[in-house]
Write a protein that holds these residues in place. Structure first.
Motif, short mmCIF file in Angstrom:
data_model
loop_
_atom_site.label_atom_id
_atom_site.label_comp_id
_atom_site.label_asym_id
_atom_site.label_seq_id
_atom_site.Cartn_x
_atom_site.Cartn_y
_atom_site.Cartn_z
N ASN A 30 0.90 -1.15 0.00
CA ASN A 30 0.00 0.00 0.00
C ASN A 30 0.94 1.20 0.00
O ASN A 30 1.53 1.53 1.02
N ALA A 61 -8.40 4.71 5.07
CA ALA A 61 -8.67 3.48 4.31
C ALA A 61 -7.70 2.35 4.67
O ALA A 61 -8.01 1.17 4.44
N SER A 117 -7.86 -2.28 4.76
CA SER A 117 -7.18 -2.88 3.61
C SER A 117 -6.33 -4.09 4.04
O SER A 117 -5.94 -4.89 3.19
N ARG A 119 -3.33 -5.56 2.11
CA ARG A 119 -2.21 -4.62 1.90
C ARG A 119 -1.40 -4.57 3.20
O ARG A 119 -1.55 -3.67 4.02
N SER A 164 -1.81 -1.02 -3.84
CA SER A 164 -2.52 0.25 -3.93
C SER A 164 -1.51 1.38 -4.00
O SER A 164 -0.41 1.28 -3.44
N SER A 201 -7.55 3.86 -3.71
CA SER A 201 -8.57 2.96 -3.16
C SER A 201 -7.88 1.62 -2.93
O SER A 201 -6.72 1.46 -3.29
N HIS A 202 -8.63 0.68 -2.36
CA HIS A 202 -8.03 -0.65 -2.15
C HIS A 202 -8.83 -1.73 -2.85
O HIS A 202 -8.79 -2.89 -2.47
N SER A 203 -9.59 -1.32 -3.84
CA SER A 203 -10.45 -2.31 -4.48
C SER A 203 -9.62 -3.24 -5.38
O SER A 203 -8.74 -2.80 -6.09
N SER A 204 -9.91 -4.54 -5.30
CA SER A 204 -9.16 -5.51 -6.12
C SER A 204 -10.07 -6.41 -6.92
O SER A 204 -9.70 -6.85 -8.00
#
Ligand code: NAD
Length: 471
Positions: A237, A251, A255, A267, A387, A412-415
């Motif tokens: 991250n 965030a 994560s 992360r 990220s 963001s931390h979207s995967s």
């Protein structure tokens, strides 16, 4: 007395169920039954296969709360996540159903006739799932494999077979043919191995540790088995000094704390530019302390227990006395609890900074500039996710391209989305799941040349006139 798996509630250590383990001989019988069912399934009109898969999705939807509560009890997932996971199974089935009539081959221009590619199902597919996201990960492979005309044998993890068994029952209720989708609970080295070594299983989709993934690859090679491997991660991250630090610090906790850190995309290496390192930690501390750890079924809980005592012992082994950092709170007493933990001042080559902990533990490592951030991000054998937090669009693009990982997100931390591809670089895996090509991964491509010629003698001469010799 058959071998039994004892399923514990990880929040209380109470026994939830006992489930018979599948022997190698029973795996063989399941493969034979699945092969028979697959022949009929592949012969169905595409529209009928799609309709049955949509009905399966609707049946899952009607049992969403029941499946979610089962996930809470056997895996300790917080209720909101468990509901999302059951909904994800429904969405995966719907999405795969939409692909059945769109699984098209190509027509490629050639002289002397017509060349067609046909995407044929593989046959029987073995899916070996882990315990961290038992429902979604099982469905990532099962839904597209079925949609592409295959039968599926799913081996859930030892600790979490209950939702998988329920899904198989719901498939039958929805009208899927008997034996097309079978769940084989059992031990990895027995049931899992038997699937990997069985000549009647055309492909294995394995999600789990890198160590076992390598064994699956090696053993499967005896039959040149197709494999998709979704393995471990140690994802960075990366927080640059020009980022919205408040947003990045807010965030960061979930994560790596979501699902108690038992997430291959967690992360867990927070790389922070040195000039904002202390400021970032000041912002991160209250965010970590605000994470609510406790009863996963209670509304408002952010984080539940770890899956098992073995996992708890493993996580504890990484957090040795004397390490500095931020510690959150966790319940005492029965259950496999570990508090949110962020370690600072850690050597980047220390075990906790390099190995996948698979628990609620992250390290903060400072970096000097963009090149240093990329070097640190890539200083791992893994390459699953990551990220990048920055307000500089050019930097976001440069770093996204330089980091060797399969799933990156900026600010963001979207995967993971079921309609975008997912998978790892390096030792995080082989192949991709999800996304528009998900069904293709469960097919063989056959090329067929149809000659224009009317007799077999002219066909031979035409076919060889402008092309190389047959191989
Ligand atoms: P694991 O490798 O121990 O087990 C995974 C599955 O493999 C289980 O069903 C297990 O019974 C089975 N298995 C074990 N030994 C086997 C053998 N010899 N032959 C065949 N099957 C065998 O992993 P785990 O501890 O259950 O899961 C945690 C790991 O999974 C973590 O390392 C995590 O990163 C990884 N994971 C990866 C992804 C991804 O998509 N990349 C997703 C979730 C989890």
């Amino acid at each position: 007395m058959p071998d039994q798996l004892q399923i514990l509630n990880p929040a209380t250590e109470a026994v939830v169920a006992t489930v018979p383990a599948t022997s190698a001989a029973e795996v063989h019988e399941a493969v034979v039954r699945a092969a028979r069912a697959q022949t009929g399934w592949a012969a169905l009109a595409p529209g009928d296969r799609a309709r049955l898969l949509r009905r399966f999705a609707t049946t899952v939807d009607a049992h969403l709360e029941e499946l979610a509560l089962l996930e809470v009890r056997e895996a300790g997932h917080v209720l909101g996540n468990a509901r999302w996971e059951a909904g994800n199974v429904r969405d995966l089935l719907d999405y795969a159903a939409g692909g059945v009539e769109r699984l098209t081959g190509r027509q490629i221009p050639v002289p002397g006739g017509l060349d067609l590619t046909i995407l044929e199902p593989l046959g029987v597919v073995g899916v070996i799932a882990p315990w961290n996201f038992p429902m979604p990960i099982a469905a990532w492979a099962t839904a597209p494999a079925l949609a592409a005309g295959n039968a599926v044998l799913l081996k859930p993890a030892e600790t979490t077979p209950l939702t998988a068994l329920r899904l198989a029952a719901l498939a039958l209720e929805a009208g899927l043919p008997e034996h097309l989708f079978q769940v084989l609970p059992g031990h990895g080295p027995v049931t899992g191995s038997a699937l990997v070594e069985h000549p009647g299983v055309a492909k294995i989709v394995f999600t789990g540790s890198t160590a076992v993934g390598k064994q699956v690859l090696a053993k499967g090679s005896a039959h040149l088995k197709r494999v998709t491997l979704e393995l471990g991660g140690k994802s960075p991250n990366i927080v640059f000094a020009d980022a919205d630090l408040e947003a990045a610090a807010t965030a960061a906790p979930m994560s790596f704390l979501d699902n108690s850190g038992q997430d291959c995309c967690a992360r867990t290496r927070i790389l922070v530019q040195r000039s904002v390192h202390d400021r970032f930690l000041d912002l991160l501390t209250p965010a970590i302390e605000a994470v609510t750890v406790g009863d996963p079924a209670a509304p408002g809980t952010d984080m539940g227990p770890l899956i098992s005592r073995a996992q708890l012992d493993r996580v504890r082994s990484y957090v040795t006395p004397g390490l500095d950092g931020i510690r959150g709170k966790a319940p005492e007493g029965p259950g496999f609890w570990f508090p949110p933990t962020v370690l600072t001042g850690v050597d980047p080559t220390a075990r906790v900074a390099v190995e996948e902990v698979f628990g609620p533990v992250a390290v903060v490592l400072p970096f000097d500039d963009e090149a240093d951030a990329i070097r640190l991000a890539n200083a791992t054998e893994y390459g699953l996710a990551g990220s990048i937090w920055t307000r500089d669009l050019g930097r976001a693009l440069r770093v996204s391209q330089a980091v060797r990982a399969g799933n990156l997100s900026v600010n963001s931390h979207s995967s993971v989305r079921y309609w975008t591809p997912f998978g790892g670089f390096k030792q995080s895996g082989i192949g991709r799941e999800l996304g528009p090509d998900a069904l293709t991964a469960f097919t063989e491509t056959k090329n067929v040349f149809l000659s224009h010629a009317t007799t077999s003698t002219t066909a031979t001469s035409t076919a060889t006139s402008t092309e190389g010799p047959a191989q």
